[in-house]
Design a protein around this motif. Structure first.
Motif, PDB file in Angstrom:
ATOM      1  N   ARG A 128       0.841  -1.210   0.000  1.00 18.37           N
ATOM      2  CA  ARG A 128       0.000   0.000   0.000  1.00 18.37           C
ATOM      3  C   ARG A 128       0.872   1.254   0.000  1.00 18.37           C
ATOM      4  N   THR A 133      -1.000  -2.639  -6.059  1.00 15.78           N
ATOM      5  CA  THR A 133      -2.314  -3.248  -5.850  1.00 15.78           C
ATOM      6  C   THR A 133      -2.279  -4.771  -5.882  1.00 15.78           C
ATOM      7  N   GLU A 177      -6.956  -6.935   2.527  1.00 14.60           N
ATOM      8  CA  GLU A 177      -8.198  -6.222   2.251  1.00 14.60           C
ATOM      9  C   GLU A 177      -8.150  -4.812   2.830  1.00 14.60           C
ATOM     10  N   ASN A 179      -5.718  -2.972   3.220  1.00 14.69           N
ATOM     11  CA  ASN A 179      -4.746  -2.139   2.517  1.00 14.69           C
ATOM     12  C   ASN A 179      -4.995  -2.069   1.010  1.00 14.69           C
ATOM     13  N   GLY A 180      -6.088  -2.668   0.539  1.00 14.27           N
ATOM     14  CA  GLY A 180      -6.438  -2.559  -0.872  1.00 14.27           C
ATOM     15  C   GLY A 180      -5.492  -3.270  -1.815  1.00 14.27           C
ATOM     16  N   ASP A 182      -4.254  -7.150  -3.557  1.00 15.20           N
ATOM     17  CA  ASP A 182      -4.578  -8.546  -3.841  1.00 15.20           C
ATOM     18  C   ASP A 182      -3.387  -9.436  -3.511  1.00 15.20           C
ATOM     19  N   ARG A 211      -9.631 -11.000  -1.720  1.00 16.02           N
ATOM     20  CA  ARG A 211      -8.193 -10.750  -1.868  1.00 16.02           C
ATOM     21  C   ARG A 211      -7.379 -12.008  -2.144  1.00 16.02           C
TER      22      ARG A 211
END
Length: 350
Positions: A128, A133, A177, A179-180, A182, A211
């Motif tokens: 992050r 991502t 999740e 931290n956005g 995958d 994720r």
């Protein structure tokens, strides 16, 4: 459709004690000189990244990005393949896998697992902070010693193994999740997640965690005699990272998939440098582009014959030649007649 990014290179198999592979600056200069645009960073190599600091300091990450950007490169993903492996280890492999962890946790499987879990959680936060991502990793394995059912596996053993694997990964995936990012598992023999079926079993235990995703590497599917193109059709919505690695499978009258305990050069199935194996990369790049994969195409070198330096030099151009600049228009747009509902009804005679 979207255009795949690349070429990029995974640095894990190249780092060493001699220049240009012994520091971040020198290996970046080398990679950029070959035509690479991105690097995938193994987080266990302190010469490339301080993972804990990266998880805690945006300033440190901004400075790291700047150093790499000075060479005209981007970070594609962070890797925790070694640490992810240690999230789940069957006792049969304890001694061999201790080498993946620091000395202070050797001989203590519980402490080693806790160390590995913390490492992967830090990787989520570091990703992050670096503006990434996707992240690449291994799942680890509790069931691998029981792959071939002889003697017959006790009833429920597989189900218990996947429940435990999911229970270990669920808190980690929740950090991803938050931290956005995958988490992309490389489906790999030796891991409990090694094909589509095992990934589905894992996903079911996780209730479809958003994720939990895939680092697509066709080389591992060639060695399993799995249809790696149909795999993309089935799982494209979970493919969030891509290792470009070649392989070949040449069974003989004396060995097949298991290859008789032979070394890599003498195995029926073996990894090769790009273009030297049997993988149909033209079809792979077409399918990934068709399904809007817009992540990176990352060379992973693991050839049993060709040197890493030659493999990397040839690989950059190989990937560049396979990236498809997707079209923004249909080939027959010029023939569009335009219409409305009344016209359509007239054409149909209604």
């Amino acid at each position: 459709m979207k255009t795949i990014q690349g070429p990029a290179i995974f640095l894990a198999q190249f780092m060493g004690d001699e220049a240009p592979f012994n520091s971040l600056d020198s290996v970046c200069q080398w990679a950029a000189g070959l035509g690479y645009e991105g690097i995938q960073i193994p987080t266990w190599d302190a010469r490339l990244i301080d993972l804990k600091t990266a998880a805690e300091s945006k300033t440190y990450c901004d400075e790291l990005i700047g150093k790499i950007d000075d060479h005209g490169l981007s970070i594609t993903e962070l890797s925790t393949h070694l640490q992810g492996q240690l999230v789940a280890v069957h006792p049969a492999y304890d001694a061999m896998f201790d080498g993946f962890a620091p000395a202070e946790v050797h001989g203590n499987s519980k402490a080693r697992t806790e160390w590995a879990v913390q490492q992967v959680k830090w990787a989520a936060k570091a990703s992050r902070n670096l503006g990434l991502t996707s992240h690449v990793t291994f799942s680890g394995a509790l069931l691998w010693p029981f792959l071939y059912p002889w003697p017959q596996r006790p009833a429920g053993l597989v189900e218990t193994g996947f429940k435990e694997l999911a229970a270990r990964w669920k808190p980690i995936l929740d950090v991803f999740e938050d931290n956005g990012v995958d988490a992309c598992y490389e489906l790999h023999p030796g891991e409990d997640l090694h094909d589509g079926v095992t990934f589905e079993m894992f996903l079911e235990e996780l209730n479809g965690h958003p994720r939990a995703n895939i680092n697509y590497d066709p080389s591992h599917f060639v060695l399993q005699c799995l249809d790696y193109l149909a795999f993309i059709d089935l799982y494209h919505d979970r493919i969030k990272a891509f290792h470009v690695k070649d392989a070949e499978f040449n069974p003989t009258g004396s060995q097949g998939v298991y290859s008789g305990f032979q070394g890599w050069v003498n195995r029926a199935g073996r990894f090769r440098s790009l273009g030297d194996g049997q993988v149909d990369f033209s079809a792979i790049f077409s399918k990934l582009s068709q399904y809007d994969y817009d992540g990176w195409a990352v060379l992973e070198w693991e050839c049993c014959i060709k040197s890493p330096e030659q493999g990397a030099e040839e690989g950059a151009q190989f990937i560049a030649d396979h990236i498809i600049q997707v079209t923004e228009k249909a080939f027959d747009d010029f023939a569009g007649a335009g219409s409305d509902e009344a016209f359509n009804r007239k054409v149909l005679g209604i």
